[in-house]
Design a protein around this motif. Structure first.
Motif, PDB file in Angstrom:
ATOM      1  N   MET A 192       0.853  -1.190   0.000  1.00 28.32           N
ATOM      2  CA  MET A 192       0.000   0.000   0.000  1.00 28.32           C
ATOM      3  C   MET A 192       0.889   1.240   0.000  1.00 28.32           C
ATOM      4  O   MET A 192       1.855   1.327   0.761  1.00 28.32           O
ATOM      5  N   SER A 193       0.556   2.203  -0.860  1.00 28.36           N
ATOM      6  CA  SER A 193       1.335   3.436  -0.935  1.00 28.36           C
ATOM      7  C   SER A 193       0.412   4.645  -0.821  1.00 28.36           C
ATOM      8  O   SER A 193      -0.777   4.576  -1.137  1.00 28.36           O
ATOM      9  N   ALA A 194       0.991   5.759  -0.373  1.00 33.20           N
ATOM     10  CA  ALA A 194       0.259   7.019  -0.238  1.00 33.20           C
ATOM     11  C   ALA A 194       1.165   8.151  -0.703  1.00 33.20           C
ATOM     12  O   ALA A 194       2.373   7.976  -0.884  1.00 33.20           O
ATOM     13  N   LEU A 195       0.572   9.325  -0.884  1.00 35.66           N
ATOM     14  CA  LEU A 195       1.326  10.448  -1.442  1.00 35.66           C
ATOM     15  C   LEU A 195       2.281  11.089  -0.448  1.00 35.66           C
ATOM     16  O   LEU A 195       3.313  11.630  -0.841  1.00 35.66           O
ATOM     17  N   THR A 196       1.955  11.070   0.844  1.00 44.09           N
ATOM     18  CA  THR A 196       2.775  11.764   1.838  1.00 44.09           C
ATOM     19  C   THR A 196       3.149  10.829   2.984  1.00 44.09           C
ATOM     20  O   THR A 196       2.505   9.794   3.213  1.00 44.09           O
ATOM     21  N   ASN A 197       4.192  11.210   3.717  1.00 43.15           N
ATOM     22  CA  ASN A 197       4.597  10.453   4.902  1.00 43.15           C
ATOM     23  C   ASN A 197       3.484  10.439   5.943  1.00 43.15           C
ATOM     24  O   ASN A 197       3.268   9.442   6.626  1.00 43.15           O
ATOM     25  N   GLN A 198       2.760  11.574   6.069  1.00 44.14           N
ATOM     26  CA  GLN A 198       1.680  11.640   7.046  1.00 44.14           C
ATOM     27  C   GLN A 198       0.577  10.651   6.710  1.00 44.14           C
ATOM     28  O   GLN A 198       0.063   9.947   7.580  1.00 44.14           O
ATOM     29  N   ASP A 199       0.209  10.580   5.425  1.00 36.95           N
ATOM     30  CA  ASP A 199      -0.832   9.628   5.019  1.00 36.95           C
ATOM     31  C   ASP A 199      -0.372   8.189   5.237  1.00 36.95           C
ATOM     32  O   ASP A 199      -1.159   7.336   5.671  1.00 36.95           O
ATOM     33  N   ALA A 200       0.890   7.911   4.930  1.00 35.30           N
ATOM     34  CA  ALA A 200       1.407   6.559   5.136  1.00 35.30           C
ATOM     35  C   ALA A 200       1.354   6.185   6.617  1.00 35.30           C
ATOM     36  O   ALA A 200       0.982   5.056   6.971  1.00 35.30           O
ATOM     37  N   ALA A 201       1.692   7.133   7.489  1.00 35.05           N
ATOM     38  CA  ALA A 201       1.642   6.874   8.934  1.00 35.05           C
ATOM     39  C   ALA A 201       0.203   6.677   9.402  1.00 35.05           C
ATOM     40  O   ALA A 201      -0.092   5.753  10.180  1.00 35.05           O
ATOM     41  N   ASP A 202      -0.710   7.525   8.924  1.00 27.03           N
ATOM     42  CA  ASP A 202      -2.121   7.412   9.327  1.00 27.03           C
ATOM     43  C   ASP A 202      -2.710   6.080   8.870  1.00 27.03           C
ATOM     44  O   ASP A 202      -3.467   5.431   9.618  1.00 27.03           O
ATOM     45  N   LEU A 203      -2.399   5.667   7.661  1.00 25.82           N
ATOM     46  CA  LEU A 203      -2.913   4.389   7.151  1.00 25.82           C
ATOM     47  C   LEU A 203      -2.345   3.214   7.941  1.00 25.82           C
ATOM     48  O   LEU A 203      -3.063   2.255   8.261  1.00 25.82           O
ATOM     49  N   SER A 204      -1.064   3.282   8.279  1.00 30.42           N
ATOM     50  CA  SER A 204      -0.452   2.214   9.070  1.00 30.42           C
ATOM     51  C   SER A 204      -1.104   2.112  10.446  1.00 30.42           C
ATOM     52  O   SER A 204      -1.340   1.009  10.954  1.00 30.42           O
ATOM     53  N   ARG A 205      -1.397   3.263  11.052  1.00 29.82           N
ATOM     54  CA  ARG A 205      -2.072   3.245  12.355  1.00 29.82           C
ATOM     55  C   ARG A 205      -3.460   2.617  12.240  1.00 29.82           C
ATOM     56  O   ARG A 205      -3.892   1.874  13.126  1.00 29.82           O
ATOM     57  N   ALA A 206      -4.174   2.940  11.153  1.00 23.24           N
ATOM     58  CA  ALA A 206      -5.524   2.392  10.970  1.00 23.24           C
ATOM     59  C   ALA A 206      -5.471   0.875  10.794  1.00 23.24           C
ATOM     60  O   ALA A 206      -6.306   0.138  11.341  1.00 23.24           O
ATOM     61  N   VAL A 207      -4.490   0.394  10.024  1.00 23.22           N
ATOM     62  CA  VAL A 207      -4.325  -1.058   9.857  1.00 23.22           C
ATOM     63  C   VAL A 207      -3.944  -1.684  11.187  1.00 23.22           C
ATOM     64  O   VAL A 207      -4.473  -2.738  11.583  1.00 23.22           O
ATOM     65  N   ARG A 208      -3.044  -1.056  11.906  1.00 27.47           N
ATOM     66  CA  ARG A 208      -2.592  -1.586  13.200  1.00 27.47           C
ATOM     67  C   ARG A 208      -3.754  -1.720  14.183  1.00 27.47           C
ATOM     68  O   ARG A 208      -3.840  -2.707  14.923  1.00 27.47           O
ATOM     69  N   LYS A 209      -4.651  -0.748  14.163  1.00 22.94           N
ATOM     70  CA  LYS A 209      -5.801  -0.795  15.068  1.00 22.94           C
ATOM     71  C   LYS A 209      -6.662  -2.023  14.798  1.00 22.94           C
ATOM     72  O   LYS A 209      -7.096  -2.716  15.716  1.00 22.94           O
ATOM     73  N   ILE A 210      -6.894  -2.313  13.510  1.00 29.41           N
ATOM     74  CA  ILE A 210      -7.700  -3.486  13.149  1.00 29.41           C
ATOM     75  C   ILE A 210      -7.000  -4.771  13.594  1.00 29.41           C
ATOM     76  O   ILE A 210      -7.614  -5.675  14.179  1.00 29.41           O
ATOM     77  N   LEU A 211      -5.697  -4.863  13.308  1.00 27.83           N
ATOM     78  CA  LEU A 211      -4.954  -6.073  13.640  1.00 27.83           C
ATOM     79  C   LEU A 211      -4.847  -6.255  15.150  1.00 27.83           C
ATOM     80  O   LEU A 211      -4.833  -7.387  15.648  1.00 27.83           O
ATOM     81  N   GLN A 212      -4.796  -5.137  15.882  1.00 29.98           N
ATOM     82  CA  GLN A 212      -4.735  -5.235  17.342  1.00 29.98           C
ATOM     83  C   GLN A 212      -6.072  -5.733  17.893  1.00 29.98           C
ATOM     84  O   GLN A 212      -6.111  -6.543  18.824  1.00 29.98           O
ATOM     85  N   GLU A 213      -7.178  -5.267  17.318  1.00 29.69           N
ATOM     86  CA  GLU A 213      -8.500  -5.721  17.740  1.00 29.69           C
ATOM     87  C   GLU A 213      -8.691  -7.209  17.440  1.00 29.69           C
ATOM     88  O   GLU A 213      -9.403  -7.908  18.164  1.00 29.69           O
ATOM     89  N   ARG A 214      -8.047  -7.684  16.360  1.00 30.71           N
ATOM     90  CA  ARG A 214      -8.149  -9.106  15.992  1.00 30.71           C
ATOM     91  C   ARG A 214      -7.184  -9.975  16.766  1.00 30.71           C
ATOM     92  O   ARG A 214      -7.221 -11.208  16.655  1.00 30.71           O
ATOM     93  N   GLY A 215      -6.280  -9.361  17.537  1.00 29.76           N
ATOM     94  CA  GLY A 215      -5.330 -10.130  18.321  1.00 29.76           C
ATOM     95  C   GLY A 215      -4.036 -10.457  17.606  1.00 29.76           C
ATOM     96  O   GLY A 215      -3.186 -11.163  18.155  1.00 29.76           O
TER      97      GLY A 215
END
Length: 847
Positions: free
Chosen positions: A536-559
């Protein structure tokens, strides 16, 4: 009806803003309110108010969105499934952020005072003793000049040519700190100082060079021109040196030793490119589109170089270089095991830690990301050592951030036989996905396309030949990108994602996890015996960080990621700081070459851009799994930045498009959670060509809607349709802002100068001719000027007189003597000829 001339306003709006800030700073000083520059030195801020207090009361949009959701819930509406138009109506309601408190009878001021009291802020007057400007007017001008020169030097680090309006903008910003008592005249004075003194760039004093381009005054600098001219000279010299070229026999034998199959049409093109690159001079360049198999193509050449013993019995030494470590390390697949990122390689050169000689072959991948200064340094190395340089890249992919364009310079200098092209791709499995990727890259318009009515109309509105070409090609590419988007819409692989920013991030993250699970369920790729991957790619470092956090939240909820986490202070390669939560199961990106311990032995854990998986964390450091599957223990000190003490780590589920260039995965997500405003044709092509299979394109619906609405005149109530949104997406994803070259600006200046010289020569020749015939030049010019004025003002009357004179000549009395008739004919001819004959060469004169 009328409107603002927004074309002119567009380039000067920043100057107007800076002028306002300078006036505001003067007013604050006049009433004694302490103020200073903001962090970016673009505006004035009231320093008497602590930053934490200012930040707290600048929550703005976050509060509005939170309150909008609460309001929707109170009305019994589902915010997540609410139409975007209704969301916007709610968001625009006045006083929404304080609605709940107001319903309790609490006023805004009471709420603010209570919040300030809790923060420890005591309300008090900020007025103080008036502050007088520092120094004399000339001293203030000098301070403003030095401010502007410093910022303009930064501009020239990334752009070879800038608008002259930027000189005025930075001059005005410089006056924010000094005072602007003279108004606009102060800006004029500081700009004059910039033009007279020049500026310091890289420790060198450089002068500025100006030239009109269309309706804009453009500026470059003498250092940039020197670099580009030297680069062109060195490139031309190196390409003519054939001493290190491979022979056809050497290449043929290497191809025979390889296991590659060149029977297909694409394979035949690859084979031709192998011969062209191998036989090329000490500098040659392969243009290879994304997924064309450049690495596979290199393998026989690397083998041939290693078997070439003319300089050393052990064969030639091959070094692979790229802008990023990950891209350089990818060259290992071609048999190049001595690899390095560009900056570390150049640093080793300066220290004398790397030996380069005539036996060395430097292979530069993704040369489009290499700046002119770096390319010039490599060409100087070639001149001094006799090494061979082979460059690979694509002018249509992401460009370097440095001023100038290395690929464009090489394209202008190298002979066609030294620039083989590989314009077909084999990365995408299906023909349809290959076609979509090709459309995003774009093809050079055919002559028939350029001559068509549609594109001629585009060129007719441009001001210069260069602008004509760019305008026509962008319009041509816009049609290609629109076709690609239509194909993706039909396939269901592109979508406008509804909701606010957080909801868009969550939707994209859910798609990432869903597709990752699906690929894992499909099992290993039978052709490669490995698990399928998604990127997955994004235009800015901020977007890449925000997307990674969103994915991390899902994976953390799934254990999949532990809830037991630690938080460390982190920093990225650009100097951005943030808090980073780390837990077992996390994927982290490295921002530099990192060392650790594998089975008790020191080893490289990864390079800048590599992603590792966290297996455990503790006081001593992290245990991680590398991209090669090895388990490594890394001490915290290995991650720490020397200057700040923060760890050089980031989230690893998404990356910027620049970092993704050269990456190949089974599926890819082109994530655009803030819309397409920062997208270009270069970044879009890279993002849309990473996958062997499907590329999913996810774009914020709200951001796109907002962008389209903001482009419309105030009061325009025409409904915004789906086609309007997709047209806007296509326009942004098709635009290719090729980097300007400083030498182009100088060439235009020289061309104009040469034209003036030719005109003066022609004028001098005319003067001499008239003088020899006894005709007074000055009197002739006066008569010609009067004749043109009469022709313009009395055209109809003169035509009538001409006709009557012709009739009179034809009907002259027979009794008229021959002498009289001859005299009248001569006089009539003089009258007629004076308006039709121009006795000197004058540019633009009516004939």
């Amino acid at each position: 009806m009328g409107s603002l001339d927004t074309k002119r306003l567009r380039s000067r709006v920043h100057e107007f803003g800076a002028y306002f800030q300078a006036q505001l700073a003067d007013e604050l000083r006049r009433i004694g309110i302490a103020q200073q520059y903001d962090a970016n030195e673009q505006a004035t801020v009231i320093s008497a108010v602590p930053q934490d207090i200012s930040d707290f009361f600048s929550k703005g949009r976050r509060n509005v969105i939170r309150a909008a959701k609460d309001y929707a819930a109170a009305e019994g509406a589902d915010w997540a499934h609410m139409p975007i138009e209704r969301k916007r109506r709610i968001l625009s309601m006045a006083g929404l952020a304080a609605r709940l408190d107001k319903d309790k009878g609490t006023s805004d001021h009471e709420i603010w005072r209570e919040q300030a009291r809790r923060l420890g802020w005591e309300q008090k007057s900020l007025l103080g003793t008036p502050v007088a400007p520092v120094g004399t007017r000339e001293q203030r001008y000098d301070i403003a000049y030095r401010f502007a020169a410093r910022h303009l030097a930064r501009e020239f680090e990334t752009a070879a040519v800038i608008d002259h309006d930027k000189l005025r903008t930075y001059a005005a910003r410089g006056l924010i700190g000094t005072g602007i008592e003279g108004g606009v005249k102060d800006i004029d004075h500081v700009v004059a100082l910039i033009e007279q003194r020049g500026l310091e760039l890289g420790g060198e004093r450089v002068s500025l060079i100006q030239e009109m381009r269309g309706d804009r005054l453009r500026v470059t600098n003498s250092a940039q021109i020197a670099i580009e001219e030297d680069l062109a000279i060195q490139a031309a010299r190196a390409s003519g040196d054939r001493s290190g070229a491979l022979s056809d026999r050497q290449i043929t034998e290497a191809i025979g030793r390889s296991s590659l199959d060149f029977a297909s049409d694409h394979g035949k093109t690859q084979k031709a490119a192998i011969y062209a690159l191998g036989r090329g001079g000490a500098l040659s360049m392969l243009t290879g589109v994304a997924g064309s198999g450049k690495t596979a193509l290199l393998s026989p050449l690397v083998d041939a170089w290693k078997h070439d013993t003319r300089y050393d019995t052990n064969g030639r030494r091959v070094i692979g270089i790229a802008n990023a470590w990950r891209q350089a390390d990818a060259l290992r697949e071609a048999g190049i095991f001595d690899t390095s990122a560009m900056l570390p390689f150049l640093a080793r050169l300066e220290r004398g830690d790397v030996d380069v000689d005539q036996n060395t072959v430097l292979v530069i991948d993704e040369v489009g990301q290499v700046g002119p200064r770096q390319m010039l340094r490599l060409l100087q190395l070639q001149r001094d050592t006799g090494c061979t340089i082979k460059a690979l890249g694509d002018h249509e992919q992401a460009q370097n951030i440095e001023a100038g364009d290395s690929i464009e310079m090489l394209r202008r200098v190298l002979d066609p036989e030294d620039m083989p092209e590989l314009l077909s791709s084999v990365r995408q499995v299906s023909a349809r996905n290959r076609q979509i990727a090709d459309l995003f890259r774009g093809a050079e318009p055919e002559e028939s396309d350029l001559e068509s009515h549609e594109f001629k109309g585009a060129a007719a509105n441009a001001h210069t030949d260069e602008e004509n070409d760019d305008d026509v090609r962008n319009r041509f590419h816009l049609k290609e990108v629109r076709d690609a988007i239509d194909m993706k819409r039909a396939d269901g692989t592109i979508r406008l994602v509804g909701g606010d920013h957080e909801e868009v991030l969550q939707d994209i993250a859910r798609l990432y996890v869903t597709r990752r699970d699906a690929l894992v369920a499909e099992g290993a790729d039978p052709r490669r015996s490995r698990a399928k991957t998604i990127s997955m790619s994004a235009l800015t470092n901020q977007d890449a960080a925000d997307l990674s956090r969103a994915v991390r939240k899902i994976l953390q909820e799934r254990g999949e990621i532990s809830m037991h986490e630690i938080t460390v202070q982190a920093i990225d390669q650009r100097g951005e700081t943030y808090d980073l939560a780390i837990a077992t199961g996390d994927r982290l990106r490295l921002y530099r070459r990192t060392w650790g311990s594998v089975d008790g032995k020191g080893a490289t854990v990864g390079n800048n851009g590599d992603v590792v998986e966290v297996l455990a964390h503790g006081d001593a450091g992290l245990r991680v799994r590398t991209k090669d599957g090895l388990v490594a223990d890394v001490e915290w000190r290995r991650f720490r930045d020397v200057k700040t003490g923060r760890v050089l780590l980031g989230f690893g589920h998404a990356m910027t498009i620049d970092a993704a260039q050269g990456l190949t995965s089974d599926e890819h997500i082109n994530a655009l959670p803030r819309g397409v405003e920062l997208a270009t044709g270069f970044t879009s092509y890279v993002a849309e060509s990473r996958a062997r299979g499907t590329t999913w394109t996810m774009i914020s619906d709200g951001a796109t809607f907002e962008a389209v609405r903001n482009q419309r005149p105030l009061g325009d109530t025409t409904p915004i349709t789906s086609d309007d949104l997709w047209d806007h997406v296509a326009k942004k994803m098709a635009n290719k802002p090729y980097k300007s070259l400083g030498t182009d600006l100088v060439a235009r200046t020289r061309k104009a100068r040469d034209a003036r010289i030719r005109e003066l020569i022609a004028l001098g020749r005319t003067q001499e001719t008239l003088m020899k015939s006894g005709r007074p030049y000055g009197r002739e010019i006066i008569l010609e000027t009067q004749a043109r004025l009469a022709e313009r003002l009395h055209k109809a009357r003169l035509a009538e007189i001409d006709a009557r004179l012709q009739v009179m000549i034809r009907n002259a009395p027979a009794v008229m003597t021959g002498a009289e008739q001859t005299l009248r004919s001569q006089r009539a001819a003089q009258v007629l000829g004076r308006r039709s004959h121009v006795p000197y060469a004058s540019p633009g004169a009516a004939s």
